[in-house]
Design a protein around this motif. Structure first.
Motif, mmCIF file in Angstrom:
data_model
loop_
_atom_site.group_PDB
_atom_site.id
_atom_site.type_symbol
_atom_site.label_atom_id
_atom_site.label_comp_id
_atom_site.label_asym_id
_atom_site.label_seq_id
_atom_site.Cartn_x
_atom_site.Cartn_y
_atom_site.Cartn_z
ATOM 1 N N GLN A 66 -4.994 9.756 -18.981
ATOM 2 C CA GLN A 66 -4.591 8.384 -18.633
ATOM 3 C C GLN A 66 -3.253 8.399 -17.899
ATOM 4 N N HIS A 67 -2.357 9.223 -18.391
ATOM 5 C CA HIS A 67 -1.038 9.336 -17.762
ATOM 6 C C HIS A 67 -1.174 9.848 -16.323
ATOM 7 N N ASP A 68 -2.052 10.839 -16.137
ATOM 8 C CA ASP A 68 -2.275 11.372 -14.789
ATOM 9 C C ASP A 68 -2.864 10.300 -13.860
ATOM 10 N N GLN A 69 -3.820 9.529 -14.407
ATOM 11 C CA GLN A 69 -4.399 8.446 -13.604
ATOM 12 C C GLN A 69 -3.323 7.428 -13.247
ATOM 13 N N TYR A 70 -2.504 7.107 -14.222
ATOM 14 C CA TYR A 70 -1.412 6.150 -13.956
ATOM 15 C C TYR A 70 -0.478 6.692 -12.878
ATOM 16 N N ASN A 71 -0.144 7.984 -13.009
ATOM 17 C CA ASN A 71 0.731 8.596 -12.005
ATOM 18 C C ASN A 71 0.100 8.573 -10.619
ATOM 19 N N GLU A 72 -1.198 8.855 -10.552
ATOM 20 C CA GLU A 72 -1.895 8.813 -9.263
ATOM 21 C C GLU A 72 -1.857 7.406 -8.687
ATOM 22 N N GLN A 73 -2.130 6.412 -9.546
ATOM 23 C CA GLN A 73 -2.072 5.027 -9.074
ATOM 24 C C GLN A 73 -0.663 4.669 -8.628
ATOM 25 N N HIS A 74 0.316 5.131 -9.410
ATOM 26 C CA HIS A 74 1.710 4.860 -9.088
ATOM 27 C C HIS A 74 2.081 5.515 -7.759
ATOM 28 N N ILE A 75 1.627 6.765 -7.583
ATOM 29 C CA ILE A 75 1.899 7.462 -6.319
ATOM 30 C C ILE A 75 1.227 6.730 -5.166
ATOM 31 N N GLU A 76 -0.017 6.282 -5.402
ATOM 32 C CA GLU A 76 -0.732 5.533 -4.368
ATOM 33 C C GLU A 76 0.010 4.233 -4.058
ATOM 34 N N THR A 77 0.482 3.563 -5.096
ATOM 35 C CA THR A 77 1.260 2.339 -4.907
ATOM 36 C C THR A 77 2.542 2.642 -4.146
ATOM 37 N N ASN A 79 2.940 5.097 -2.083
ATOM 38 C CA ASN A 79 2.556 5.354 -0.690
ATOM 39 C C ASN A 79 2.330 4.049 0.064
ATOM 40 N N ASN A 80 1.638 3.106 -0.610
ATOM 41 C CA ASN A 80 1.420 1.795 0.013
ATOM 42 C C ASN A 80 2.757 1.098 0.267
ATOM 43 N N ALA A 81 3.646 1.171 -0.712
ATOM 44 C CA ALA A 81 4.963 0.554 -0.560
ATOM 45 C C ALA A 81 5.719 1.217 0.584
ATOM 46 N N ASP A 82 5.603 2.555 0.667
ATOM 47 C CA ASP A 82 6.251 3.265 1.772
ATOM 48 C C ASP A 82 5.689 2.824 3.117
ATOM 49 N N GLN A 83 4.368 2.648 3.159
ATOM 50 C CA GLN A 83 3.740 2.186 4.403
ATOM 51 C C GLN A 83 4.213 0.775 4.751
ATOM 52 N N ILE A 84 4.297 -0.070 3.746
ATOM 53 C CA ILE A 84 4.765 -1.445 3.971
ATOM 54 C C ILE A 84 6.207 -1.432 4.453
ATOM 55 N N ILE A 85 7.032 -0.605 3.813
ATOM 56 C CA ILE A 85 8.442 -0.504 4.214
ATOM 57 C C ILE A 85 8.544 -0.001 5.638
ATOM 58 N N ALA A 86 7.736 1.007 5.986
ATOM 59 C CA ALA A 86 7.753 1.544 7.352
ATOM 60 C C ALA A 86 7.338 0.470 8.352
ATOM 61 N N ALA A 87 6.302 -0.294 8.007
ATOM 62 C CA ALA A 87 5.848 -1.374 8.896
ATOM 63 C C ALA A 87 6.941 -2.431 9.054
ATOM 64 N N MET A 88 7.601 -2.770 7.952
ATOM 65 C CA MET A 88 8.682 -3.760 8.017
ATOM 66 C C MET A 88 9.847 -3.242 8.848
ATOM 67 N N GLN A 89 10.151 -1.955 8.691
ATOM 68 C CA GLN A 89 11.233 -1.379 9.487
ATOM 69 C C GLN A 89 10.884 -1.399 10.976
ATOM 70 N N ASP A 90 9.602 -1.147 11.297
ATOM 71 C CA ASP A 90 9.165 -1.245 12.695
ATOM 72 C C ASP A 90 9.313 -2.680 13.201
ATOM 73 N N ASN A 91 8.923 -3.637 12.349
ATOM 74 C CA ASN A 91 9.065 -5.049 12.733
ATOM 75 C C ASN A 91 10.526 -5.402 12.969
ATOM 76 N N ILE A 92 11.390 -4.922 12.091
ATOM 77 C CA ILE A 92 12.829 -5.196 12.239
ATOM 78 C C ILE A 92 13.335 -4.595 13.537
ATOM 79 N N LYS A 93 12.901 -3.374 13.828
ATOM 80 C CA LYS A 93 13.314 -2.708 15.064
ATOM 81 C C LYS A 93 12.853 -3.520 16.275
ATOM 82 N N ASN A 94 11.580 -3.966 16.253
ATOM 83 C CA ASN A 94 11.056 -4.778 17.352
ATOM 84 C C ASN A 94 11.831 -6.088 17.492
ATOM 85 N N LEU A 95 12.133 -6.710 16.369
ATOM 86 C CA LEU A 95 12.873 -7.975 16.414
ATOM 87 C C LEU A 95 14.281 -7.767 16.960
#
Length: 182
Positions: A66-77, A79-95
């Motif tokens: 269960q802990h491993d599954q949680y860690n995988e989900q957390h890592i996936e989250t 990664n998603n957060a990192d992708q969102i942050i990267a997208a936001m940083q690109d938006n900020i750069k464009n703005l």
């Protein structure tokens, strides 16, 4: 009746003696006897400890899973957060780029407005000087007209004075002529 030490139980389970001791303390399992500072357990107690620790082991495996599954989900989250942050940083750069472009455009428009204002000021000055010139040109005509009017009225006055003088002379001549003719 056979007695078992914590060392015997630990060897049977394949765990460390300290793990067995912690399990016994945690679950308040009583010992049957003590021999030279060694706690001894009967078969029933030993089986309870072995069963509890092996099921605990299985529980630990399940918990780890269960802990491993949680860690995988957390890592996936993450990664998603990192992708969102990267997208936001690109938006900020464009703005920021758009903002810089708009600032340059505004600066250019300000310069154009300044030039237009200068041209308007020049046009107003030209209009004013043209108006003055026209006024100056019209003034001599007005002065000429006034002078001519004044001259005409003076001439008329002189003529009327002359006529009046002539009439007076004629009257005097007529009077004297009539007086002497009589």
């Amino acid at each position: 009746m056979k007695l078992y030490s914590m060392k015997d139980i630990a060897e049977e389970i394949g765990k460390d003696k300290s793990n067995v001791y912690r399990y016994i303390k945690k679950n308040n399992i009583a010992h049957t006897n003590v021999k030279e500072r060694t706690l001894l357990f009967n078969t029933t107690q030993k089986n309870t400890i072995v069963k509890g620790m092996t099921s605990n082991s299985n529980d630990n495996v399940a918990q780890r899973s269960q802990h491993d599954q949680y860690n995988e989900q957390h890592i996936e989250t993450d990664n998603n957060a990192d992708q969102i942050i990267a997208a936001m940083q690109d938006n900020i750069k464009n703005l920021k780029e758009q903002n810089a472009l708009l600032a340059k455009q505004m600066e250019s428009k300000d310069k154009q407005l300044d030039e237009a204002q200068k041209l308007i000021d020049q046009q107003q000055q030209l209009n004013l000087s043209t108006q003055r010139l026209l006024t100056q040109q019209n003034e001599p005509q007005e002065v000429k007209q006034q002078t001519q009017t004044t001259q005409k009225s003076t001439e008329q006055t002189q003529e009327s004075d002359e006529n009046s003088d002539d009439q007076k002379k004629d009257s005097k001549k007529g009077f004297f002529k009539r007086f002497f003719d009589n």
